[in-house]
Design an enzyme around this catalytic site. Structure first.
Site, short mmCIF file in Angstrom:
data_model
loop_
_atom_site.label_atom_id
_atom_site.label_comp_id
_atom_site.label_asym_id
_atom_site.label_seq_id
_atom_site.Cartn_x
_atom_site.Cartn_y
_atom_site.Cartn_z
N GLY A 88 0.82 -1.20 0.00
CA GLY A 88 0.00 0.00 0.00
C GLY A 88 0.86 1.25 0.00
N GLY A 100 1.70 4.70 2.01
CA GLY A 100 1.57 5.45 3.25
C GLY A 100 1.56 6.94 2.99
N ASP A 137 -3.26 4.38 2.80
CA ASP A 137 -3.37 4.47 4.25
C ASP A 137 -3.45 5.93 4.68
OD1 ASP A 137 -3.16 3.42 7.02
OD2 ASP A 137 -1.24 4.48 6.99
N TYR A 184 -2.51 12.94 10.31
CA TYR A 184 -1.49 13.34 9.34
C TYR A 184 -1.74 14.72 8.76
CZ TYR A 184 -0.77 8.25 9.44
OH TYR A 184 -0.57 6.95 9.83
N LYS A 198 -8.23 6.21 10.22
CA LYS A 198 -8.13 5.84 11.64
C LYS A 198 -8.88 6.82 12.54
CE LYS A 198 -3.47 4.18 10.58
NZ LYS A 198 -3.33 4.90 9.30
N HIS A 258 -6.61 4.06 16.06
CA HIS A 258 -5.21 4.38 15.81
C HIS A 258 -4.28 3.88 16.92
CE1 HIS A 258 -2.67 7.50 13.39
NE2 HIS A 258 -1.93 6.47 13.76
N SER A 287 -4.91 -0.59 15.39
CA SER A 287 -3.52 -0.27 15.12
C SER A 287 -2.78 -0.21 16.46
CB SER A 287 -3.41 1.07 14.38
OG SER A 287 -2.06 1.40 14.10
N LEU A 299 10.52 0.34 6.33
CA LEU A 299 11.92 0.61 5.99
C LEU A 299 12.62 1.39 7.10
CD1 LEU A 299 11.42 1.64 2.24
CD2 LEU A 299 12.13 -0.57 3.14
N LYS A 345 6.20 4.74 2.37
CA LYS A 345 5.85 6.08 1.88
C LYS A 345 7.03 6.64 1.09
CE LYS A 345 7.47 8.14 6.16
NZ LYS A 345 7.16 8.86 7.39
#
Length: 782
Positions: A19, A21, A48, A53, A82, A115, A170, A221, A269
Site C-alpha cells: 500500500g 503510506g 493508508d 497526518y 483511523k 489508531h 492499530s 523501511l 511512503k
C-alpha cells in the site's frame, strides 16, 4: 503490474500486499497529493490515511481525480483511515468518521481502525512537527479493556450504517487483541503495527495470522528521513545489502519483499516517483527460503517509532523465535506434495514426497524415488515380516520392473506384542542389525547402492542405521507405511537400534534422500493406529498453531469413523504436520524451541507409556501416541500450576484431545510415585525434569533467557498429576473401554479403568482389535 494480496482466508476482504503510506511528518501536503496520484496511476490500490497526518483533504482530492479521470474505479481501491485518540468517547466515534469521509470526499471507507489503544482528552493536540511530532496531551486511559471495547462497539455501528466496510485496530498487542476478540461482534480484519527486520514481533504476527487478522506493517523501511542518533539504517545492514546484490534488487525491495513473503502487508511512503515504483515491485516474491531465514535472524526488538503517550507495556522485546512456524510444501499439477528439510552446516537434507498410489504405480515412479546414481547398483528393500505380507512382493516387483535391481531383506516382527498389537520393536536389536549386514554384504553392494525401508518406525530406524554404517554411508530411501511414520518417525535424521539398557541408545544422524508417503496404505491400519499417528500431528498443532489444531480436530469431532477413513483428511494431517515440523528440523541448533516442540508432552508420556507395559494386570499398555495425548494434558496442568497459562488453556487441551478420540487421563493403576520415579530417566532430566510449556494453544512459553526448556520441580509435577487424576475421577464414564465407540464425537474423556478386565481394548465395527493377554482373532497389520 497489479497489486498482489496476502489474504487470510476466502471469507476475508482482499487487502493489497503493498500500500501507499501518506504520513509525511505533517508537512508538504501538496507533495503528498502528487505522490498519491502518481502511486494510483502506477498500480497502488491500498491507501493508508489518518486525520492526524493533516493531509486527508489532499489525499482525497488525488483519489477522486484518479476516479474521475478513469484511472481506477472506487471499488478497486482499498482506502483506510483511523480514529484518533481524542475521539474515543463512543458519542464522538461517528462524527470523527464522518469528518474523515468529508475530508476525503468519499462515501465510505474500506477499513476504519482505532489508531492507538489510548484515549486522550479533547484538548490534547500536536504542538510541533519536530522529530515526527510533539504533543501536549492528557491520558484518560491506556489499554483499558472495558473502555476499548466501548469505543470499538461504537465503531461497529459505522459498519451497520455503511460508513465503513470493515474495522481494524492499530498498535494493539496480543493481549489487547485477545480481549477485543472476546468483546466484539465484528472481528477486526487488520492490525497496523511497526514491522521490519529489526522488529519482527513474531508472537503478535503469528497470533494475528492464526485468527485471520492481517498484519499491516508501518515504517517497514525504518525512519529514513528523521532517524534518531544511534539508530541503525535498515538499508545498510550487511545481510540486507548482500541479498540485494545476490538478487539484483535494491535493499528497500529486499526488506519489503521479506515482509510480504512472510504474509504481511506493507505501507511504505515516498514522494519520489522512482522509489514509488521500486517499492511497488517488491511484491514479485523473489527471495529464497534461505534468504528469508537470514533476514528472520536479524530481529533485535528495535522500535523506530516511539511515542510519549504509549510505551507498549504488553509487548516486551519478543526475540523468542525468528524461524517460520511452518514451511509450506509445494503441490504440483499431479497433486503430488513435496517438501524438504535440512541442517545448515552439515550434509543433511531429506526430500519428502506425498503421493497417493506411490506403491501401486511404483513401476512408473521408482526411478524418481531412488536417486539416479543408484540405478545401476544393487539396492535392498528392508521390510518387516508383517508388512512384507502386505506389500513386500509388490514393492520388490515394482522396483525391478523399473530397472532397479532390488533384493529383499526381512526383519522379524511379532504378530502380537504386550499391548496386543503387531510390532517389530522387540527385534530392533544389534543382533538383527548384524544379521541384516551379513545378508547384504554377502550378496554384494557398492558405494552407489541404496537401502529402501518399507514399513513403520522400527524398519525406518533399522534401515537408516544400516545405511549410515555400510561402506560408511550409502543412499537411504524411506517408504513409510504407518501414520506414526508419516507424521513423526520417518520425518527426522535420527536412526537407531535398541540396546538391552534402553531404547535407541545406538544410532546415528543420517538423512534419507527421499521419504515417500503413500496415503493409500493407511487403509490397512486400524483406526487406533491411525489415531496413534494423528496424536503426534496434534502435538505440533497444539504447540504451534490453533488453526492447525482445529483443522485436525473438527473432522474427528464431527464423524471420527468417516474422518479416519477419508484419504484426503489423512493427507491433510500429514501435510500440515510436515509443514510445521520442517522448520524445527532445519533450525534445530538455533533454539531449544525446536527440541521442546517435538517433545511436547513426552516427559510425562514416556513415563506412563513405560509403566503401562510393566504394571501387571492393572493397566493395559498404551500406544505411544496415546501416552503423548495424556502427557500433553498433564503438561498443560504443569503450565497452569506455574502460572504460565490460564485455566482456559488447560481446558482447551482436554477438549481438543478428547474430541480427537484420544485419551486424556492417566490410567487408574499408575501411581504418582511410580510416574515421578520414572521421570528421572527422561533424556531432558538433569536435576529435575525439563519440558516445553504452552502459554496458550499455538504458543510455547519462552523464558527471559530465551530458553523454552522449563525445569519443573517435583512438587509441581505431582500437583499436575493430581489435577489430572481429579478430573478423571470426576469425569462421567460412558464405558470402561478405550474404544472409538466409547468416544462420542464431541466429547467425553477416555477412560482406561479396568481395561485389563475387559474383553477388548479397542474395537471398531469390523473387529475386536486386541484381547489383553490373548492373540486377537482378526489381526490388523501395521
Amino acid at each position: 503490474m497489479s497489486n498482489q494480496v496476502n489474504k487470510q482466508n476466502e471469507d476475508e476482504p482482499i487487502i493489497p500486499s503493498v500500500g501507499f503510506g501518506t504520513f509525511n511528518s505533517f508537512q508538504d501536503h501538496d507533495k503528498v497529493y502528487e505522490a498519491v496520484k502518481y502511486a494510483i496511476k502506477e498500480g497502488y490500490r491500498l491507501i493508508d490515511c489518518a486525520p492526524l497526518y493533516g493531509n486527508e483533504k489532499e489525499v482525497g482530492q488525488a483519489i477522486r481525480e484518479c476516479i474521475e479521470e478513469g484511472v481506477v474505479s472506487r471499488q478497486d481501491l482499498f482506502i483506510m483511515s483511523k480514529l484518533w485518540n481524542t475521539e474515543h468517547d463512543p458519542q464522538d466515534v461517528e462524527p470523527a468518521c464522518r469528518s474523515t469521509l468529508e475530508a476525503l470526499g468519499l462515501d465510505y471507507l474500506d477499513l476504519y481502525m482505532m489508531h492507538w489503544p489510548v484515549h486522550m482528552t479533547k484538548d490534547s493536540n500536536l504542538v510541533s512537527t519536530n522529530n515526527g511530532g510533539e504533543f501536549k496531551f492528557e491520558i484518560i486511559h491506556s489499554g483499558d479493556r472495558e473502555k476499548l471495547a466501548a469505543t470499538y462497539n461504537a465503531m461497529e455501528s459505522l459498519v451497520y450504517k455503511g460508513l465503513t466496510k470493515n474495522l481494524g485496530v492499530s498498535n494493539f498487542s496480543t493481549r489487547q487483541l485477545s480481549e477485543l476478540l472476546s468483546d466484539c461482534h465484528i472481528k477486526p480484519i487488520a492490525n497496523e503495527v511497526e514491522i521490519h527486520p529489526l522488529l519482527q514481533q513474531p508472537r503478535l504476527f503469528h497470533y494475528c495470522q492464526e485468527r485471520g487478522i492481517q498484519v499491516i506493517g508501518y515504517s517497514p523501511l525504518g525512519k529514513i528521513g528523521y532517524r534518531e542518533p544511534g539508530k541503525p539504517s535498515l538499508l545498510d545492514i550487511p545481510e540486507i545489502v548482500s541479498i540485494a546484490e545476490e538478487t539484483g534488487r535494491s535493499p528497500s525491495q529486499v526488506i519489503l519483499a521479506w515482509a510480504i513473503q512472510r504474509g504481511g502487508c506493507v505501507i511504505p511512503k515516498s514522494l519520489t516517483p522512482k522509489r514509488i515504483i521500486s517499492n511497488f515491485q517488491a511484491q514479485e516474491n523473489f527471495l529464497t527460503s534461505q534468504q528469508m531465514d537470514i533476514i528472520n535472524s536479524l530481529d533485535q526488538g528495535l522500535r523506530f517509532v516511539e511515542v510519549p503517550y504509549y510505551d507498549f507495556p504488553d509487548d516486551p522485546m519478543d526475540l523468542s523465535l525468528t524461524q517460520p512456524k511452518a514451511i509450506e510444501g509445494e503441490i504440483d499439477d499431479s497433486n503430488v506434495y513435496r517438501n524438504s528439510f535440512y541442517r545448515p552446516g552439515r550434509p543433511l537434507e531429506s526430500n519428502i514426497i506425498i503421493e497417493s498410489g506411490a506403491i501401486r504405480n511404483l513401476k512408473e515412479r521408482a526411478r524418481e524415488y531412488v536417486p539416479e546414481e543408484c540405478h545401476g547398483s544393487k539396492c535392498y528393500l528392508i521390510v518387516d515380516s508383517i508388512v512384507d505380507g502386505l506389500y513386500g512382493d509388490q514393492v520388490l516387483e515394482g522396483f525391478n520392473a523399473a530397472g532397479i535391481e532390488t533384493y529383499k531383506v526381512i526383519v522379524p516382527a511379532d504378530e502380537v506384542d504386550e499391548s496386543g498389537n503387531p510390532s517389530a520393536e522387540r527385534h530392533k536389536t544389534l543382533q538383527v542389525f548384524s544379521d541384516c549386514c551379513d545378508e547384504i554384504l554377502e550378496r554384494g553392494i557398492s558405494k552407489k547402492s541404496c537401502l529402501i525401508s518399507l514399513g513403520g518406525g522400527v524398519v525406518n530406524n533399522m534401515a537408516g542405521f544400516l545405511a549410515s554404517s555400510l561402506y560408511r554411508g550409502i543412499t537411504l530411501v524411506h517408504i513409510t507405511t504407518t501414520m506414526m511414520g508419516m507424521t513423526d518417525a520417518a520425518i527426522d535424521f535420527k536412526q537407531a537400534v535398541n540396546h538391552h539398557l534402553g531404547k535407541n541408545l545406538l544410532g546415528s544422524y543420517y538423512p534419507a534422500t527421499n521419504i515417500i508417503i503413500d496415503p493409500e496404505v493407511l487403509k490397512t491400519l486400524s483406526e487406533r493406529h491411525i489415531l496413534n499417528g494423528i496424536s503426534e500431528a496434534l502435538k505440533h498443532a497444539l504447540a504451534q498453531s490453533r488453526e492447525m489444531t482445529e483443522a485436525i480436530v473438527n473432522p474427528l469431532s464431527d464423524d471420527i469413523h468417516a474422518a479416519l477413513a477419508n484419504p484426503s483428511y489423512l493427507e491433510m494431517v500429514c501435510r500440515e504436520c510436515i509443514d510445521h515440523k520442517v522448520p524445527t528440523l532445519i533450525h534445530y541448533k538455533d533454539s531449544d524451541f525446536n527440541e521442546m516442540v517435538p517433545q511436547y508432552g513426552h516427559a510425562i508420556a514416556h513415563a506412563i507409556e513405560h509403566l503401562s507395559f510393566h504394571s501387571g494386570e492393572e493397566v493395559c499398555p498404551l500406544l505411544h501416541g496415546e501416552a503423548v495425548a495424556i502427557g500433553m494434558c498433564v503438561t498443560a496442568e504443569v503450565a497452569y500450576c506455574l502460572g504460565i497459562c490460564d485455566k482456559n488453556a488447560v481446558d482447551e487441551h482436554y477438549k481438543y484431545i478428547s474430541k480427537a478420540g484420544l485419551p486424556i487421563f492417566v490410567p487408574k493403576g499408575l501411581s504418582l510415585d511410580a510416574i515421578q520415579e520414572k521421570l528421572c530417566y527422561d533424556k531432558h532430566y538433569v536435576k529435575k525434569p525439563a519440558m516445553g510449556l504452552l502459554e496458550e494453544i499455538g504458543h510455547m512459553h519462552c523464558q527471559e533467557d530465551g530458553s523454552y526448556a522449563v525445569e519443573v520441580d517435583n512438587h509441581i509435577i505431582r500437583a499436575a498429576l493430581e489435577a489430572n487424576f481429579s478430573r478423571r475421577d470426576k469425569s462421567p464414564q460412558t464405558k470402561d473401554l478405550y474404544t472409538l465407540d466409547a468416544v462420542s464425537p464431541v466429547s467425553s474423556a477416555v477412560n482406561f479403568d479396568d481395561l485389563r478386565k475387559s474383553a477388548s481394548v479397542y474395537s471398531t465395527s469390523d473387529y475386536n482389535y486386541c484381547n489383553c493377554g490373548e492373540k486377537p482373532d482378526g489381526l490388523f497389520v501395521v
